[in-house]
Design a protein around this motif. Sequence first.
Motif, PDB file in Angstrom:
ATOM      1  N   LEU A   1     -12.599  14.324  -0.883  1.00  0.00           N
ATOM      2  CA  LEU A   1     -11.244  14.830  -0.673  1.00  0.00           C
ATOM      3  C   LEU A   1     -10.735  14.498   0.725  1.00  0.00           C
ATOM      4  O   LEU A   1      -9.579  14.107   0.898  1.00  0.00           O
ATOM      5  CB  LEU A   1     -11.198  16.343  -0.912  1.00  0.00           C
ATOM      6  CG  LEU A   1     -11.187  16.785  -2.366  1.00  0.00           C
ATOM      7  CD1 LEU A   1     -11.449  18.281  -2.474  1.00  0.00           C
ATOM      8  CD2 LEU A   1      -9.869  16.425  -3.027  1.00  0.00           C
ATOM      9  N   SER A   2     -11.594  14.636   1.721  1.00  0.00           N
ATOM     10  CA  SER A   2     -11.160  14.339   3.089  1.00  0.00           C
ATOM     11  C   SER A   2     -10.868  12.849   3.262  1.00  0.00           C
ATOM     12  O   SER A   2      -9.970  12.475   4.011  1.00  0.00           O
ATOM     13  CB  SER A   2     -12.195  14.815   4.110  1.00  0.00           C
ATOM     14  OG  SER A   2     -13.380  14.056   4.018  1.00  0.00           O
ATOM     15  N   GLU A   3     -11.611  11.984   2.555  1.00  0.00           N
ATOM     16  CA  GLU A   3     -11.336  10.553   2.600  1.00  0.00           C
ATOM     17  C   GLU A   3      -9.954  10.240   2.024  1.00  0.00           C
ATOM     18  O   GLU A   3      -9.308   9.278   2.413  1.00  0.00           O
ATOM     19  CB  GLU A   3     -12.395   9.775   1.832  1.00  0.00           C
ATOM     20  CG  GLU A   3     -13.741   9.725   2.504  1.00  0.00           C
ATOM     21  CD  GLU A   3     -14.825   9.138   1.619  1.00  0.00           C
ATOM     22  OE1 GLU A   3     -14.521   8.701   0.485  1.00  0.00           O
ATOM     23  OE2 GLU A   3     -15.986   9.099   2.066  1.00  0.00           O
ATOM     24  N   LEU A   4      -9.514  11.064   1.072  1.00  0.00           N
ATOM     25  CA  LEU A   4      -8.205  10.873   0.451  1.00  0.00           C
ATOM     26  C   LEU A   4      -7.093  11.580   1.228  1.00  0.00           C
ATOM     27  O   LEU A   4      -5.940  11.581   0.804  1.00  0.00           O
ATOM     28  CB  LEU A   4      -8.241  11.369  -0.999  1.00  0.00           C
ATOM     29  CG  LEU A   4      -9.128  10.558  -1.939  1.00  0.00           C
ATOM     30  CD1 LEU A   4      -9.286  11.269  -3.275  1.00  0.00           C
ATOM     31  CD2 LEU A   4      -8.565   9.169  -2.146  1.00  0.00           C
ATOM     32  N   GLY A   5      -7.441  12.233   2.333  1.00  0.00           N
ATOM     33  CA  GLY A   5      -6.437  12.875   3.174  1.00  0.00           C
ATOM     34  C   GLY A   5      -6.123  14.298   2.781  1.00  0.00           C
ATOM     35  O   GLY A   5      -5.124  14.863   3.229  1.00  0.00           O
ATOM     36  N   TRP A   6      -6.971  14.902   1.954  1.00  0.00           N
ATOM     37  CA  TRP A   6      -6.741  16.267   1.506  1.00  0.00           C
ATOM     38  C   TRP A   6      -7.202  17.246   2.575  1.00  0.00           C
ATOM     39  O   TRP A   6      -8.215  17.048   3.239  1.00  0.00           O
ATOM     40  CB  TRP A   6      -7.548  16.514   0.228  1.00  0.00           C
ATOM     41  CG  TRP A   6      -7.388  17.863  -0.386  1.00  0.00           C
ATOM     42  CD1 TRP A   6      -6.390  18.262  -1.195  1.00  0.00           C
ATOM     43  CD2 TRP A   6      -8.279  18.969  -0.270  1.00  0.00           C
ATOM     44  NE1 TRP A   6      -6.607  19.558  -1.602  1.00  0.00           N
ATOM     45  CE2 TRP A   6      -7.759  20.021  -1.036  1.00  0.00           C
ATOM     46  CE3 TRP A   6      -9.464  19.184   0.413  1.00  0.00           C
ATOM     47  CZ2 TRP A   6      -8.378  21.249  -1.142  1.00  0.00           C
ATOM     48  CZ3 TRP A   6     -10.076  20.404   0.325  1.00  0.00           C
ATOM     49  CH2 TRP A   6      -9.535  21.427  -0.461  1.00  0.00           C
ATOM     50  N   THR A   7      -6.427  18.311   2.772  1.00  0.00           N
ATOM     51  CA  THR A   7      -6.823  19.351   3.712  1.00  0.00           C
ATOM     52  C   THR A   7      -6.799  20.686   2.990  1.00  0.00           C
ATOM     53  O   THR A   7      -6.039  20.881   2.040  1.00  0.00           O
ATOM     54  CB  THR A   7      -5.879  19.420   4.919  1.00  0.00           C
ATOM     55  OG1 THR A   7      -4.555  19.629   4.458  1.00  0.00           O
ATOM     56  CG2 THR A   7      -5.957  18.158   5.752  1.00  0.00           C
ATOM     57  N   LEU A   8      -7.609  21.602   3.451  1.00  0.00           N
ATOM     58  CA  LEU A   8      -7.697  22.930   2.851  1.00  0.00           C
ATOM     59  C   LEU A   8      -6.456  23.722   3.230  1.00  0.00           C
ATOM     60  O   LEU A   8      -6.078  23.820   4.383  1.00  0.00           O
ATOM     61  CB  LEU A   8      -8.954  23.653   3.352  1.00  0.00           C
ATOM     62  CG  LEU A   8      -9.222  25.033   2.797  1.00  0.00           C
ATOM     63  CD1 LEU A   8      -9.451  24.936   1.291  1.00  0.00           C
ATOM     64  CD2 LEU A   8     -10.434  25.644   3.448  1.00  0.00           C
ATOM     65  N   HIS A   9      -5.790  24.268   2.203  1.00  0.00           N
ATOM     66  CA  HIS A   9      -4.576  25.070   2.423  1.00  0.00           C
ATOM     67  C   HIS A   9      -4.938  26.537   2.262  1.00  0.00           C
ATOM     68  O   HIS A   9      -5.309  26.970   1.195  1.00  0.00           O
ATOM     69  CB  HIS A   9      -3.487  24.689   1.415  1.00  0.00           C
ATOM     70  CG  HIS A   9      -3.122  23.249   1.456  1.00  0.00           C
ATOM     71  ND1 HIS A   9      -2.418  22.702   2.488  1.00  0.00           N
ATOM     72  CD2 HIS A   9      -3.381  22.240   0.603  1.00  0.00           C
ATOM     73  CE1 HIS A   9      -2.246  21.421   2.263  1.00  0.00           C
ATOM     74  NE2 HIS A   9      -2.823  21.098   1.126  1.00  0.00           N
ATOM     75  N   LEU A  10      -4.823  27.281   3.353  1.00  0.00           N
ATOM     76  CA  LEU A  10      -5.136  28.711   3.301  1.00  0.00           C
ATOM     77  C   LEU A  10      -3.887  29.531   3.196  1.00  0.00           C
ATOM     78  O   LEU A  10      -2.852  29.244   3.564  1.00  0.00           O
ATOM     79  CB  LEU A  10      -5.936  29.137   4.539  1.00  0.00           C
ATOM     80  CG  LEU A  10      -7.299  28.484   4.678  1.00  0.00           C
ATOM     81  CD1 LEU A  10      -7.929  28.895   5.988  1.00  0.00           C
ATOM     82  CD2 LEU A  10      -8.205  28.887   3.532  1.00  0.00           C
TER      83      LEU A  10
END
Length: 82
Positions: free
Chosen positions: A73-82
């Motif tokens: 996910l991080s390779e695809l640019g995804w970040t954790l949304h809190l």
Amino acid sequence: MSKGWESKSVEEQQNVAAMPKPVIKGNVSDDAEKKRRVQALAMQRERILSERTASPHRRSALSAALIDIEEKLSELGWTLHL
């Protein structure tokens, strides 16, 4: 006669499916594919987080799977949304 027609149709479909798809940077289909991949990985992540188990081996496997999914996910640019 119908057997020959069906086999030609199947063969033609397999040939079309085997043809390489053109990849163009910044293409809308590339963006849509990336979005689908991120969504699928995020769903897998949620499923892993929701699992409960008493088995230490299973917990270890789930933890390793979670780490792998979060790296993808991080390779695809995804970040954790809190």
